[in-house]
Design a protein around this motif. Sequence first.
Motif, short mmCIF file in Angstrom:
data_model
loop_
_atom_site.label_atom_id
_atom_site.label_comp_id
_atom_site.label_asym_id
_atom_site.label_seq_id
_atom_site.Cartn_x
_atom_site.Cartn_y
_atom_site.Cartn_z
N UNK B 112 0.65 -1.18 0.05
CA UNK B 112 0.00 0.00 -0.06
C UNK B 112 0.73 1.51 -0.15
N UNK B 113 0.70 2.19 -0.98
CA UNK B 113 1.29 3.47 -0.96
C UNK B 113 0.32 4.37 -1.75
N UNK B 114 -0.44 5.13 -1.05
CA UNK B 114 -1.22 5.85 -1.85
C UNK B 114 -0.56 6.93 -2.48
N UNK B 115 0.35 7.46 -2.15
CA UNK B 115 1.14 8.47 -2.85
C UNK B 115 1.81 7.87 -4.32
N UNK B 120 -5.42 0.24 -1.18
CA UNK B 120 -5.63 -1.24 -0.93
C UNK B 120 -6.54 -1.87 -2.08
N UNK B 148 7.99 1.39 5.84
CA UNK B 148 6.80 2.00 5.95
C UNK B 148 5.76 1.29 5.35
N UNK B 149 5.74 1.26 4.01
CA UNK B 149 4.69 0.54 3.01
C UNK B 149 4.30 -0.94 3.72
N UNK B 151 4.95 -1.90 6.65
CA UNK B 151 4.05 -1.98 7.95
C UNK B 151 2.81 -1.48 7.69
N UNK B 152 2.45 -0.25 6.85
CA UNK B 152 1.13 0.13 6.46
C UNK B 152 0.25 -0.98 6.13
N UNK B 155 -0.53 -3.68 9.02
CA UNK B 155 -1.57 -3.13 9.65
C UNK B 155 -2.80 -3.27 9.15
N UNK B 156 -3.02 -2.84 7.77
CA UNK B 156 -4.24 -2.68 7.33
C UNK B 156 -4.82 -4.15 7.24
N UNK B 159 -6.02 -5.06 10.49
CA UNK B 159 -7.23 -4.38 10.88
C UNK B 159 -8.63 -5.14 10.02
N UNK B 160 -8.26 -5.36 9.06
CA UNK B 160 -9.51 -6.02 8.40
C UNK B 160 -9.95 -7.34 8.74
#
Lengths: 361, 201
Positions: B112-115, B120, B148-149, B151-152, B155-156, B159-160
């Motif tokens: 995941x990397x929105x930038x 997702x 960071x990507x 980790x994100x 975590x995502x 969470x899901x």
Amino acid sequence: MYLRRLQLNNFRNAVSRDYVFEAPVVALTGRNGAGKTNVLDALHYICLTRSYFNSQDQQLIRFGEDYFNLTAQIEDEGEEYKVFCAYQPGNKKVVKLNGQDYPRLADHIGRFPVVMIAPTDLNLIHEGSDERRRFIDMLLSQTDRDYLLALMKYNKLLLQRNTLLKSWAQERKLDKALLEVLDEQLAPLNRLIYTRRAALLDQFNPVFEELHLEICQGHEKAGIQYESGFHQGDAATLMRQGVQADLEAGRSLTGVHRDDFVFTINGQPVKKFGSQGQQKSFIIALKLAQSDFLGMLTGKAPFLLLDDVFEKLDPQRVASLLQLVGQERFGQILLTDTDRGRVEAIFRHTGAEVQYIGVSS
Amino acid sequence: MNYPSRLIEEAVNAFSRFPGIGRKSALRLTLYLLRQPGEESQQLAKAISDLRSKVVYCSSCHNISDEPVCRICASKTRDKGTICVVADLRDVIAIENTGQYTGVYHVLGGLIAPMEGVSPDQLKIQSLLDRVASGEVKEILLALSATMEGDTTGFYISKKLAGQPVRISTIARGIAIGGELEYADELTLGRSILNRVPFGG
Ligand SMILES: [Zn+2]
């Protein structure tokens, strides 16, 4: 720490330059535009892997070329070190110590501490808060690895978060779980950065206050006040409360990237109430205190880079500056000036050994 | 740079699109090809075009495969109750090389990397949730890079998966200097797969 040699290739407007340094004070003299400042900036880059004047590496490449590189030989506690930095667009920045790569670039920063004083520093007082945050960040990053890593991670996460907020503002599309995931990572970083900044100022302000008194030979009390939204409460809570406002704004309104540092004399903001002379003294004292402070924490006197400082200062401030320099509390000094005669006159009675290097393009 | 021939320039443009290949290397590759017999270029062109036109992805784990269901998913000896979640094929190869993992995989197709425009829903995350919801899965092993990507993304996913009767674990961190599993040596990677730890912030 002692800089022995510095080589520049395609850096700013230098094709290829090779300087050998032999004295604790090095004066680079020559006309404006001859490239004196390039030499100081090259050493700044060697120490911190970034230019003091331009955050875009791409713009540091000499016009028409497609890369630059820098090599420095530094003596430190009896050991010789060779630092090599190179940048080519499309590739990762290269930083090598004695031919070895660093696992992380961050491991290099603070290894050879440096402080620059330049005419543009008055921007610290007059420009927006990002200039002052950068100053504090540079100070902390050279002494606190955790802080530097947290800050790098924070900036990256913040960009990701703002991208999410923007897409909400533009397309009303939002992955709530993803926003939460980013915030759960940002909250502890906000906490760490906030705490370290506050602790830094507690330590730094007394050093700064004392140096300012020495420079001004007066009784004005200089200081830096920390302004942060997190004075009001815990990061996670405040961030949660701010989510709605962030969505409406399309960017993050809560976080340490909004912090500011107010420069004060006797509790009054220098920006509003300081005379030009007071502002200059303030900046010089601030930078020298940075050097003292870095020296205290790293155990090494930082390189002190003085870009065109003497031309803009009145004789009394020059005198008190040199008195401090004479106390040998600073590291090797590299300075630039258009007028060699002026530098000679200034240093004549200090007993300091000065090497003069003429720079012409 | 100026090239004496438009054909050369086009070849250089094509090669320099590869990651890590600058224009100088691209020119070297181009000149190399010109020095080789013509069949060599034919074979290269065919391999590239077959790769794009014939490649299939496993319908279950999204790994690159020659069949609709990949060899790992089809194997009777692999434990379908454990799914190792990775970013791409390189991680599957690295973990398979350790010989220490007996479960199956789920290839997300990135992190995941929105930038960078990777949200997702562009990754195979929903299909992972569907696999878990089918009930057979007992453990999700996250083997994502320590960036960071990574980790994100971890975590995502966790969470899901909250509330699902599935154990979420991760390979021990610190093994992936540079953040890429493919660089970790087999022994260390193998050990960290055996000694996985519960995933948590
Ligand atoms: Zn499969």
